[in-house]
Design a protein around this motif. Structure first.
Motif, short mmCIF file in Angstrom:
data_model
loop_
_atom_site.label_atom_id
_atom_site.label_comp_id
_atom_site.label_asym_id
_atom_site.label_seq_id
_atom_site.Cartn_x
_atom_site.Cartn_y
_atom_site.Cartn_z
N GLU A 21 -133.37 -63.50 26.20
CA GLU A 21 -132.06 -63.49 26.58
C GLU A 21 -131.44 -63.31 27.81
O GLU A 21 -129.75 -63.65 27.48
CB GLU A 21 -132.32 -62.11 26.08
CG GLU A 21 -132.55 -61.65 24.65
CD GLU A 21 -132.93 -60.46 23.58
OE1 GLU A 21 -132.27 -59.69 24.42
OE2 GLU A 21 -133.87 -60.09 22.95
N MET A 22 -131.97 -63.37 28.10
CA MET A 22 -131.06 -63.27 30.21
C MET A 22 -130.69 -64.85 30.41
O MET A 22 -129.35 -64.51 30.95
CB MET A 22 -132.39 -63.06 31.07
CG MET A 22 -131.84 -63.86 32.52
SD MET A 22 -133.39 -63.45 33.68
CE MET A 22 -134.42 -65.34 33.42
N PHE A 23 -131.51 -65.50 30.24
CA PHE A 23 -130.82 -67.05 29.48
C PHE A 23 -129.37 -67.57 28.38
O PHE A 23 -128.44 -67.76 28.90
CB PHE A 23 -131.67 -68.41 30.11
CG PHE A 23 -132.31 -68.18 31.13
CD1 PHE A 23 -131.29 -68.57 32.34
CD2 PHE A 23 -133.69 -68.29 31.46
CE1 PHE A 23 -132.63 -68.67 33.16
CE2 PHE A 23 -134.41 -68.74 31.95
CZ PHE A 23 -133.79 -68.67 33.32
N THR A 24 -129.92 -66.54 27.69
CA THR A 24 -128.51 -66.60 26.38
C THR A 24 -127.38 -65.68 27.28
O THR A 24 -126.03 -66.62 27.54
CB THR A 24 -129.34 -65.87 25.04
OG1 THR A 24 -130.39 -67.04 24.86
CG2 THR A 24 -128.16 -66.08 24.22
N ASP A 25 -127.63 -64.68 28.10
CA ASP A 25 -126.57 -63.50 28.18
C ASP A 25 -125.82 -64.84 29.48
O ASP A 25 -124.74 -64.34 29.94
CB ASP A 25 -127.12 -62.31 28.52
CG ASP A 25 -127.09 -61.38 28.26
OD1 ASP A 25 -126.91 -62.30 26.18
OD2 ASP A 25 -127.69 -60.64 28.23
N SER A 26 -126.40 -66.00 30.63
CA SER A 26 -126.35 -66.79 31.08
C SER A 26 -125.18 -68.10 30.99
O SER A 26 -124.81 -68.32 31.65
CB SER A 26 -127.03 -67.10 32.15
OG SER A 26 -127.77 -67.85 31.93
N GLY A 27 -125.24 -68.11 29.05
CA GLY A 27 -124.57 -68.89 29.12
C GLY A 27 -125.51 -70.34 27.97
O GLY A 27 -125.08 -71.32 27.98
N ARG A 28 -127.07 -69.95 28.57
CA ARG A 28 -127.87 -71.60 28.75
C ARG A 28 -127.57 -71.68 27.18
O ARG A 28 -127.42 -70.76 25.96
CB ARG A 28 -129.04 -71.29 29.21
CG ARG A 28 -129.07 -70.69 30.26
CD ARG A 28 -128.80 -72.28 31.49
NE ARG A 28 -128.71 -71.24 32.96
CZ ARG A 28 -129.62 -72.33 33.91
NH1 ARG A 28 -130.02 -73.75 33.74
NH2 ARG A 28 -129.46 -72.16 34.90
N PRO A 29 -127.53 -73.17 27.25
CA PRO A 29 -127.96 -73.58 25.09
C PRO A 29 -128.71 -73.50 25.09
O PRO A 29 -129.97 -73.53 25.25
CB PRO A 29 -127.48 -75.19 25.64
CG PRO A 29 -127.30 -75.54 26.83
CD PRO A 29 -127.58 -74.41 27.48
N ALA A 30 -128.83 -72.85 23.63
CA ALA A 30 -130.00 -72.88 22.64
C ALA A 30 -130.72 -73.95 22.12
O ALA A 30 -132.15 -73.84 22.76
CB ALA A 30 -129.67 -72.76 20.95
N GLN A 31 -130.38 -75.22 22.67
CA GLN A 31 -131.72 -76.13 22.85
C GLN A 31 -132.80 -76.10 23.56
O GLN A 31 -133.65 -76.69 23.68
CB GLN A 31 -130.81 -77.51 21.96
CG GLN A 31 -130.08 -77.83 23.07
CD GLN A 31 -128.81 -77.35 23.28
OE1 GLN A 31 -128.29 -76.60 22.65
NE2 GLN A 31 -127.29 -78.52 23.66
N VAL A 32 -132.09 -76.12 24.98
CA VAL A 32 -132.30 -76.26 26.43
C VAL A 32 -133.59 -74.92 26.36
O VAL A 32 -134.68 -74.65 26.93
CB VAL A 32 -131.34 -75.83 27.56
CG1 VAL A 32 -132.56 -75.45 28.64
CG2 VAL A 32 -130.33 -77.34 27.45
#
Length: 152
Positions: A21-32
């Protein structure tokens, strides 16, 4: 209002979710993030069990709402810690959106600083997201960016 406890091996799923969730919030792509999920879990499990990865979980009414992880890592003496060959590293700082802005991350960061002092560390480091930078600056952390080169 909030209670804090040390992380435990039973927090493996929670920490993995917070990291995603932290990386999702920062805009990282779901596949990564999907590609990272199992390797991170495999990396974290033994470190959490051994205590190499430690930290705290914030709770509200017995429900986890945030957390912070920490490690002491081997690092060459550096201008920021010229006489010490290690540093504290903070990672996976996350607070559920509905609890942000209420001092939870500030309290977690204070716990990390206290633990660093208790362990005799001269320096703590972290990699901040854009959303996290204002908090860390307010807490006195220096502002900088690590450069990297992806070889894959």
């Amino acid at each position: 209002m909030y209670q804090y406890r040390e992380v435990a091996p039973g927090d493996l799923d929670l920490i993995c979710r917070h990291r995603r969730e932290m990386f999702t919030d920062s805009g990282r792509p779901a596949q990564v993030l999907a590609a990272m999920a199992q390797p991170f879990r495999d990396w974290l499990a033994p470190r959490l069990a051994s205590g190499v990865y430690f930290g705290w979980i914030a709770q509200a009414q017995g429900r986890p709402i945030g957390g912070l992880g920490m490690q002491v890592i081997d690092w060459a003496p550096h201008p920021n810690h010229p006489a010490q060959d290690r540093r504290g590293y903070i990672l996976n700082v996350f607070v559920e959106p509905e609890h942000r802005g209420r001092g939870v991350a500030t309290a977690l960061m204070a716990m990390a600083a206290d633990e660093g002092r208790r362990r005799g560390l001269d320096y703590l480091a972290l990699h901040a997201t854009e959303k996290g930078r204002p908090l860390y600056a307010k807490l006195g952390w220096s502002q900088g960016k690590e450069m990297g080169l992806n070889l894959k």
